[in-house]
Design a protein around this motif. Structure first.
Motif, PDB file in Angstrom:
ATOM      1  N   ALA A  47       0.863  -1.358   0.050  1.00  0.00           N
ATOM      2  CA  ALA A  47       0.042  -0.087  -0.100  1.00  0.00           C
ATOM      3  C   ALA A  47       0.651   1.311   0.012  1.00  0.00           C
ATOM      4  O   ALA A  47       0.539   2.069  -0.562  1.00  0.00           O
ATOM      5  CB  ALA A  47      -0.920   0.118   1.265  1.00  0.00           C
ATOM      6  N   VAL A  48       1.899   1.176   0.612  1.00  0.00           N
ATOM      7  CA  VAL A  48       3.034   2.244   0.805  1.00  0.00           C
ATOM      8  C   VAL A  48       3.359   2.430  -0.644  1.00  0.00           C
ATOM      9  O   VAL A  48       3.602   3.491  -1.177  1.00  0.00           O
ATOM     10  CB  VAL A  48       3.971   1.926   1.678  1.00  0.00           C
ATOM     11  N   ARG A  49       3.685   1.318  -1.214  1.00  0.00           N
ATOM     12  CA  ARG A  49       4.408   1.477  -2.710  1.00  0.00           C
ATOM     13  C   ARG A  49       3.442   2.093  -3.659  1.00  0.00           C
ATOM     14  O   ARG A  49       3.885   2.897  -4.436  1.00  0.00           O
ATOM     15  CB  ARG A  49       4.638   0.013  -3.234  1.00  0.00           C
ATOM     16  N   ARG A  50       2.198   1.879  -3.462  1.00  0.00           N
ATOM     17  CA  ARG A  50       1.191   2.577  -4.059  1.00  0.00           C
ATOM     18  C   ARG A  50       1.250   3.852  -4.096  1.00  0.00           C
ATOM     19  O   ARG A  50       1.061   4.603  -5.140  1.00  0.00           O
ATOM     20  CB  ARG A  50      -0.242   1.792  -4.070  1.00  0.00           C
ATOM     21  N   LEU A  51       1.048   4.516  -2.791  1.00  0.00           N
ATOM     22  CA  LEU A  51       1.127   5.780  -2.602  1.00  0.00           C
ATOM     23  C   LEU A  51       2.426   6.610  -3.244  1.00  0.00           C
ATOM     24  O   LEU A  51       2.240   7.500  -3.788  1.00  0.00           O
ATOM     25  CB  LEU A  51       0.941   6.077  -1.077  1.00  0.00           C
ATOM     26  N   ILE A  52       3.632   5.843  -2.952  1.00  0.00           N
ATOM     27  CA  ILE A  52       4.846   6.313  -3.720  1.00  0.00           C
ATOM     28  C   ILE A  52       4.464   6.507  -5.105  1.00  0.00           C
ATOM     29  O   ILE A  52       4.946   7.367  -5.639  1.00  0.00           O
ATOM     30  CB  ILE A  52       5.960   5.649  -3.468  1.00  0.00           C
ATOM     31  N   SER A  53       3.836   5.365  -5.820  1.00  0.00           N
ATOM     32  CA  SER A  53       3.806   5.564  -7.140  1.00  0.00           C
ATOM     33  C   SER A  53       2.785   6.577  -7.700  1.00  0.00           C
ATOM     34  O   SER A  53       2.862   7.309  -8.771  1.00  0.00           O
ATOM     35  CB  SER A  53       3.728   4.338  -7.804  1.00  0.00           C
ATOM     36  N   ASN A  54       1.786   6.853  -6.999  1.00  0.00           N
ATOM     37  CA  ASN A  54       1.118   8.131  -7.131  1.00  0.00           C
ATOM     38  C   ASN A  54       1.467   9.385  -7.003  1.00  0.00           C
ATOM     39  O   ASN A  54       1.363  10.360  -7.912  1.00  0.00           O
ATOM     40  CB  ASN A  54      -0.183   8.040  -6.183  1.00  0.00           C
ATOM     41  N   ILE A  55       2.107   9.511  -5.868  1.00  0.00           N
ATOM     42  CA  ILE A  55       2.652  11.067  -5.481  1.00  0.00           C
ATOM     43  C   ILE A  55       4.353  11.229  -6.166  1.00  0.00           C
ATOM     44  O   ILE A  55       4.583  12.452  -6.641  1.00  0.00           O
ATOM     45  CB  ILE A  55       2.828  11.202  -4.058  1.00  0.00           C
ATOM     46  N   GLY A  56       4.924  10.020  -6.471  1.00  0.00           N
ATOM     47  CA  GLY A  56       6.363  10.270  -7.051  1.00  0.00           C
ATOM     48  C   GLY A  56       7.262  10.250  -5.961  1.00  0.00           C
ATOM     49  O   GLY A  56       7.145  10.839  -4.941  1.00  0.00           O
ATOM     50  N   LYS A  57       8.220   9.641  -6.060  1.00  0.00           N
ATOM     51  CA  LYS A  57       9.247   9.142  -5.401  1.00  0.00           C
ATOM     52  C   LYS A  57       9.862  10.679  -4.898  1.00  0.00           C
ATOM     53  O   LYS A  57      10.321  10.897  -3.667  1.00  0.00           O
ATOM     54  CB  LYS A  57      10.489   8.762  -5.882  1.00  0.00           C
ATOM     55  N   GLU A  58      10.081  11.618  -5.791  1.00  0.00           N
ATOM     56  CA  GLU A  58      10.426  12.819  -5.434  1.00  0.00           C
ATOM     57  C   GLU A  58       9.896  13.654  -4.402  1.00  0.00           C
ATOM     58  O   GLU A  58      10.482  14.403  -3.688  1.00  0.00           O
ATOM     59  CB  GLU A  58      11.205  13.694  -6.876  1.00  0.00           C
ATOM     60  N   ASP A  59       8.577  13.346  -4.422  1.00  0.00           N
ATOM     61  CA  ASP A  59       7.830  14.423  -3.693  1.00  0.00           C
ATOM     62  C   ASP A  59       7.195  13.608  -2.475  1.00  0.00           C
ATOM     63  O   ASP A  59       6.548  14.359  -1.703  1.00  0.00           O
ATOM     64  CB  ASP A  59       6.369  14.977  -4.520  1.00  0.00           C
ATOM     65  N   VAL A  60       7.471  12.383  -2.323  1.00  0.00           N
ATOM     66  CA  VAL A  60       6.903  11.625  -0.980  1.00  0.00           C
ATOM     67  C   VAL A  60       7.215  12.224   0.187  1.00  0.00           C
ATOM     68  O   VAL A  60       6.270  12.405   1.022  1.00  0.00           O
ATOM     69  CB  VAL A  60       7.043  10.099  -1.165  1.00  0.00           C
ATOM     70  N   TRP A  61       8.519  12.839   0.378  1.00  0.00           N
ATOM     71  CA  TRP A  61       8.587  13.255   1.697  1.00  0.00           C
ATOM     72  C   TRP A  61       7.921  14.634   2.165  1.00  0.00           C
ATOM     73  O   TRP A  61       7.621  14.864   3.095  1.00  0.00           O
ATOM     74  CB  TRP A  61      10.290  13.473   1.843  1.00  0.00           C
ATOM     75  N   GLU A  62       7.932  15.316   0.932  1.00  0.00           N
ATOM     76  CA  GLU A  62       7.008  16.466   1.164  1.00  0.00           C
ATOM     77  C   GLU A  62       5.657  16.244   1.651  1.00  0.00           C
ATOM     78  O   GLU A  62       5.136  16.961   2.225  1.00  0.00           O
ATOM     79  CB  GLU A  62       7.054  17.414  -0.277  1.00  0.00           C
ATOM     80  N   LEU A  63       5.005  15.036   0.957  1.00  0.00           N
ATOM     81  CA  LEU A  63       3.516  14.650   1.577  1.00  0.00           C
ATOM     82  C   LEU A  63       3.791  14.353   2.802  1.00  0.00           C
ATOM     83  O   LEU A  63       2.584  14.827   3.653  1.00  0.00           O
ATOM     84  CB  LEU A  63       3.226  13.487   0.249  1.00  0.00           C
ATOM     85  N   MET A  64       4.677  13.815   3.303  1.00  0.00           N
ATOM     86  CA  MET A  64       4.987  13.407   4.522  1.00  0.00           C
ATOM     87  C   MET A  64       4.528  14.667   5.556  1.00  0.00           C
ATOM     88  O   MET A  64       4.234  14.719   6.668  1.00  0.00           O
ATOM     89  CB  MET A  64       6.223  12.640   5.048  1.00  0.00           C
ATOM     90  N   ASN A  65       5.787  15.622   4.833  1.00  0.00           N
ATOM     91  CA  ASN A  65       5.674  17.015   5.957  1.00  0.00           C
ATOM     92  C   ASN A  65       4.255  17.726   5.768  1.00  0.00           C
ATOM     93  O   ASN A  65       3.685  18.458   6.804  1.00  0.00           O
ATOM     94  CB  ASN A  65       6.627  18.003   5.190  1.00  0.00           C
ATOM     95  N   LEU A  66       3.374  17.451   4.667  1.00  0.00           N
ATOM     96  CA  LEU A  66       2.271  18.118   4.449  1.00  0.00           C
ATOM     97  C   LEU A  66       1.250  17.507   5.418  1.00  0.00           C
ATOM     98  O   LEU A  66       0.481  18.236   6.284  1.00  0.00           O
ATOM     99  CB  LEU A  66       1.499  17.827   3.106  1.00  0.00           C
ATOM    100  N   ARG A  67       1.638  16.236   5.952  1.00  0.00           N
ATOM    101  CA  ARG A  67       0.509  15.553   6.972  1.00  0.00           C
ATOM    102  C   ARG A  67       1.043  16.137   8.141  1.00  0.00           C
ATOM    103  O   ARG A  67       0.104  16.364   9.091  1.00  0.00           O
ATOM    104  CB  ARG A  67       0.946  14.172   6.794  1.00  0.00           C
ATOM    105  N   ILE A  68       2.431  16.469   8.462  1.00  0.00           N
ATOM    106  CA  ILE A  68       2.779  16.960   9.702  1.00  0.00           C
ATOM    107  C   ILE A  68       1.969  18.402   9.986  1.00  0.00           C
ATOM    108  O   ILE A  68       1.201  18.485  10.888  1.00  0.00           O
ATOM    109  CB  ILE A  68       4.097  17.083   9.699  1.00  0.00           C
ATOM    110  N   CYS A  69       1.957  19.213   8.911  1.00  0.00           N
ATOM    111  CA  CYS A  69       1.117  20.438   8.971  1.00  0.00           C
ATOM    112  C   CYS A  69      -0.231  20.324   9.190  1.00  0.00           C
ATOM    113  O   CYS A  69      -0.888  20.789   9.982  1.00  0.00           O
ATOM    114  CB  CYS A  69       1.729  21.335   7.546  1.00  0.00           C
ATOM    115  N   ASP A  70      -0.781  19.369   8.464  1.00  0.00           N
ATOM    116  CA  ASP A  70      -2.126  19.201   8.508  1.00  0.00           C
ATOM    117  C   ASP A  70      -2.720  18.673   9.912  1.00  0.00           C
ATOM    118  O   ASP A  70      -3.507  19.156  10.539  1.00  0.00           O
ATOM    119  CB  ASP A  70      -2.515  18.020   7.868  1.00  0.00           C
ATOM    120  N   ARG A  71      -1.818  17.592  10.656  1.00  0.00           N
ATOM    121  CA  ARG A  71      -2.048  17.418  12.036  1.00  0.00           C
ATOM    122  C   ARG A  71      -2.183  18.659  13.022  1.00  0.00           C
ATOM    123  O   ARG A  71      -2.928  18.841  13.883  1.00  0.00           O
ATOM    124  CB  ARG A  71      -1.035  16.376  12.258  1.00  0.00           C
ATOM    125  N   ILE A  72      -1.163  19.435  12.979  1.00  0.00           N
ATOM    126  CA  ILE A  72      -0.683  20.579  13.841  1.00  0.00           C
ATOM    127  C   ILE A  72      -1.953  21.432  13.464  1.00  0.00           C
ATOM    128  O   ILE A  72      -2.575  22.009  14.552  1.00  0.00           O
ATOM    129  CB  ILE A  72       0.498  21.101  13.361  1.00  0.00           C
TER     130      ILE A  72
END
Ligand code: ATP
Ligand code: MG
Length: 494
Positions: A351-376
Motif C-alpha cells: 500500500a505504501v508502494r502504491r502511494l509512492i507511485s501516485n505521488i512520485g518518489k521525489e515528492d513523497v517526503w514533502e507529502l509526509m511534511n504536509l501530513r505533519i502540518c495538517d495534523r498540527i
C-alpha cells in the motif's frame, strides 16, 4: 543636518562606490526605498536602490557596465566582483514624477524630474519614501517615515484612496510588507484599502501571484491572509478559500475549514518549508465546503472526495494565478493525495508502494511534511508520533532498491556465454555464490573478477556449488533484514 542611525548595519562599499561616482560627476543621488527602510530597522536590505538627478544616458556614461533595466528609467549598475548576490546589480533610477494612470496599472507616461521631492511623493508608503545620502548620512524624510518605522506603521504617502486608485498593486504591497516585517497598517490606509480593493481586478495575475507568494513565504502568512480577508482583498487572490469560513468540521477538528487551512500553512512557515508545501498546506482542504455531508451513521460530518475535488480546484486556482505548470502539477498532486491512510498496523508495504507511485518518489517526503502540518493545523493533533514514524520508516523501506543478484556487474546470460553452459539451476547457484562474496567485499563487483571467479565455481561439483548458492541466498536475506532494521532504528521504531 540629521544623520542616519542605521543600528550597526553598514552600507556596502559597492553601493557607496556607485553613489560617490555619481556625486563626483556632479549628480545628486540618494539611497531610497526598501533599503533605507531596512537599514533604519537594523535589518539587512535585500536589494539596493539609488535615486538620482542624472538621466539614464548620463548614468550609463559614468558606468560602462550599466544596462537599461526597463522603460522606467532604471539603470542596472553591475558589480562583477561582488560576492553577495544582492550587490551584483545596484539599481539606479532617475527622479521620477507620477504620470497619470488611466488603467490603475501603469502610468501612461513616465516623466523624469530634477527634484527629489517629486520622486519621494510618488512612492507608496511613508516608510519607503525616505532618502539617505550614502556619502554624508543626510536623511530627507518629508512624510515622517522614520517615526512610522519607530511605531511600526505602514501609512500611504498622501491620500490612500488616490494612491491605490493609481496603482492597486500597492494594496497587496501593504499587506505583504505587513506580513514580512510585522508592521500594522494605519487606520486610514486600511480604510482606503477596503474602499479600493475592487481595483485589484485590474491588476495582472502575475503581479498578484508575486505578492501572494511573498505573503506565503513571510514568517506570518496566517496573519497576512487574515489581514487580506479583513480588508476584503483575499477574494482577489483566491476567492475559493473564503468558502471555508464558518464551515464546521468533524470532531477531530477544533477549527473551521478556513482557519484549519491557515493553521496548516502557518506550521509550514514555522518549519521554514518551501513554497510548494506552503501552497499545498493552504489549499489542501479547499474543497471541503462543497463535499461536506452529514452522516447519520457516524453522527458527524464527512468530506468524501474533498481530496480529489480539491486537487482539481487547486490546479485551476494556481493556473489562473499563473504559477508555473511544474509547480501547479506538484501542488495539485499533493492536495490530491494528502488523505493517504497511514496506520502502520493496518497497511502493508505494498500500500505504501502504491502511494509512492501516485505521488512520485521525489515528492513523497514533502507529502509526509504536509501530513505533519495538517495534523498540527487541526489544533487537536492526536498523540501518535510513534505510528507516524513507523509509517515513515515503511516509506523509506519501500524506496530502497531490494538487495538482489541484479546488483552484480555480471548477469546470468553473460555467465552462460562466457562459460558456454546452458540455462539451468547452476546459473542461479553461481550468481548467488558470487553475490555472497560481493556482499562482504563490494570492491570485488567488477566484470573481470566475476568472470574469473565464475569460471572457478563452474569447476566445482554441482552439490558443492548448490551449497554455496544456498549460503548466498541466506546471506542476501540477512542483509535485507539488517537494512530494514537500520531504517527502523533511524525512526526509533520496531
Ligand atoms: P523589498 O525590496 O523588500 O521587496 P521594497 O520596498 O524595496 O521592498 P521594491 O519593489 O524593491 O520594494 O521597490 C523599491 C521602492 O520603490 C519601494 O520601497 C517604494 O518606494 C517604491 N515602489 C515600488 N513599487 C511601488 C509602487 N507600486 N508604487 C509606489 N512606489 C513603489
Ligand atoms: Mg527593494
Amino acid at each position: 543636518m540629521k544623520r542616519a542611525s542605521t543600528d550597526g548595519i553598514e552600507i556596502p562599499k559597492e553601493v557607496l562606490a556607485v553613489s560617490s561616482a555619481l556625486q563626483k560627476a556632479g549628480y545628486e543621488n540618494y539611497l531610497v526605498g526598501g533599503c533605507v527602510r531596512d537599514l533604519l530597522r537594523g535589518q539587512n536590505p535585500k536589494d539596493w536602490d539609488i535615486t538620482t538627478i542624472a538621466t539614464p544616458e548620463e548614468i550609463t556614461q559614468i558606468f560602462p557596465h550599466a544596462f537599461y533595466e526597463n522603460t522606467f528609467g532604471t539603470v542596472g549598475v553591475v558589480n562583477d566582483e561582488a560576492t553577495d548576490e544582492s550587490l551584483k546589480v545596484v539599481e539606479v533610477t532617475t527622479y521620477r514624477e507620477e504620470g497619470t494612470y488611466s488603467n490603475a496599472r501603469h502610468p501612461d507616461k513616465v516623466s523624469f524630474s530634477k527634484n527629489l521631492g517629486d520622486d519621494l511623493k510618488r512612492r507608496d508608503f511613508t516608510i519607503n519614501a525616505i532618502a539617505l545620502d550614502g556619502n554624508t548620512g543626510k536623511i530627507v524624510d518629508p512624510y515622517d517615515g522614520q517615526k512610522d518605522i519607530k511605531d511600526k506603521i505602514i501609512r500611504a504617502v498622501g491620500k490612500g484612496e488616490d494612491r491605490f486608485e493609481e496603482d492597486a498593486l500597492r494594496i497587496l504591497r501593504a499587506i505583504r510588507l505587513s506580513a514580512e516585517i510585522g508592521f500594522e497598517i494605519e487606520q486610514n490606509t486600511e480604510k482606503a484599502i477596503q474602499n479600493k480593493a475592487k481595483m485589484l481586478e485590474k491588476i495582472s495575475k502575475e503581479r498578484i501571484r508575486d505578492e501572494f507568494s511573498r505573503i506565503l513565504m513571510s514568517d506570518e502568512p496566517k496573519k497576512g491572509l487574515e489581514l487580506a480577508l479583513k480588508l476584503k482583498v483575499l477574494q482577489y487572490i483566491a476567492k475559493d478559500l473564503e468558502r471555508g469560513i464558518g464551515v464546521e468540521q468533524n470532531q477531530a477538528h477544533k477549527y473551521d475549514v478556513f482557519e484549519h487551512n491557515l493553521r496548516t500553512l502557518q506550521h509550514a512557515a514555522d518549519k521554514k518549508w518551501g513554497i510548494d508545501l506552503r501552497l499545498a498546506s493552504l489549499f489542501h482542504d479547499v474543497s471541503k465546503p462543497e463535499t461536506r455531508r452529514f452522516s447519520k451513521e457516524k453522527d458527524d460530518y464527512t468530506f468524501h472526495g474533498h481530496d480529489v475535488v480539491g486537487g482539481k480546484l487547486t490546479k485551476k486556482i494556481l493556473t489562473e494565478l499563473k504559477f508555473s505548470s511544474v509547480r501547479v502539477e506538484k501542488v495539485a498532486k499533493m492536495v490530491r493525495w494528502h488523505m493517504f491512510f497511514s496506520d502502520p498496523e493496518q497497511i502493508t508495504l505494498s500500500a505504501v508502494r502504491r502511494l509512492i507511485s501516485n505521488i512520485g518518489k521525489e515528492d513523497v517526503w514533502e507529502l509526509m511534511n504536509l501530513r505533519i502540518c495538517d495534523r498540527i493545523g487541526t489544533g487537536r493533533p492526536k498523540e501518535n508520533p510513534y505510528r507516524f514514524r513507523k509509517y515513515k520508516s515503511m516509506v523509506e523501506e519501500a524506496l530502497q532498491d531490494p538487495i538482489s543478484v541484479g546488483m552484480l556487474k555480471i548477469k546470468g546470460d553473460s555467465i552462460m556465454k562466457v562459460l558456454g553452459i546452458p540455462p539451468g539451476p547452476k546459473i542461479g547457484y553461481i550468481l548467488h555464490a558470487l553475490f555472497e562474496e560481493v556482499l562482504d567485499n563490494p570492491e570485488l563487483n567488477t566484470i573481470e573478477y566475476l568472470e574469473k571467479k565464475a569460471g572457478e565455481l563452474n569447476k566445482l561439483e554441482i552439490s558443492e556449488l548448490e551449497k554455496l548458492g544456498k549460503q548466498g541466498k541466506n546471506k542476501k536475506e540477512e542483509e535485507q533484514e539488517k537494512k530494514v532494521k537500520e531504517i527502523r532504528g533511524k525512526y526509533f521504531v520496531e
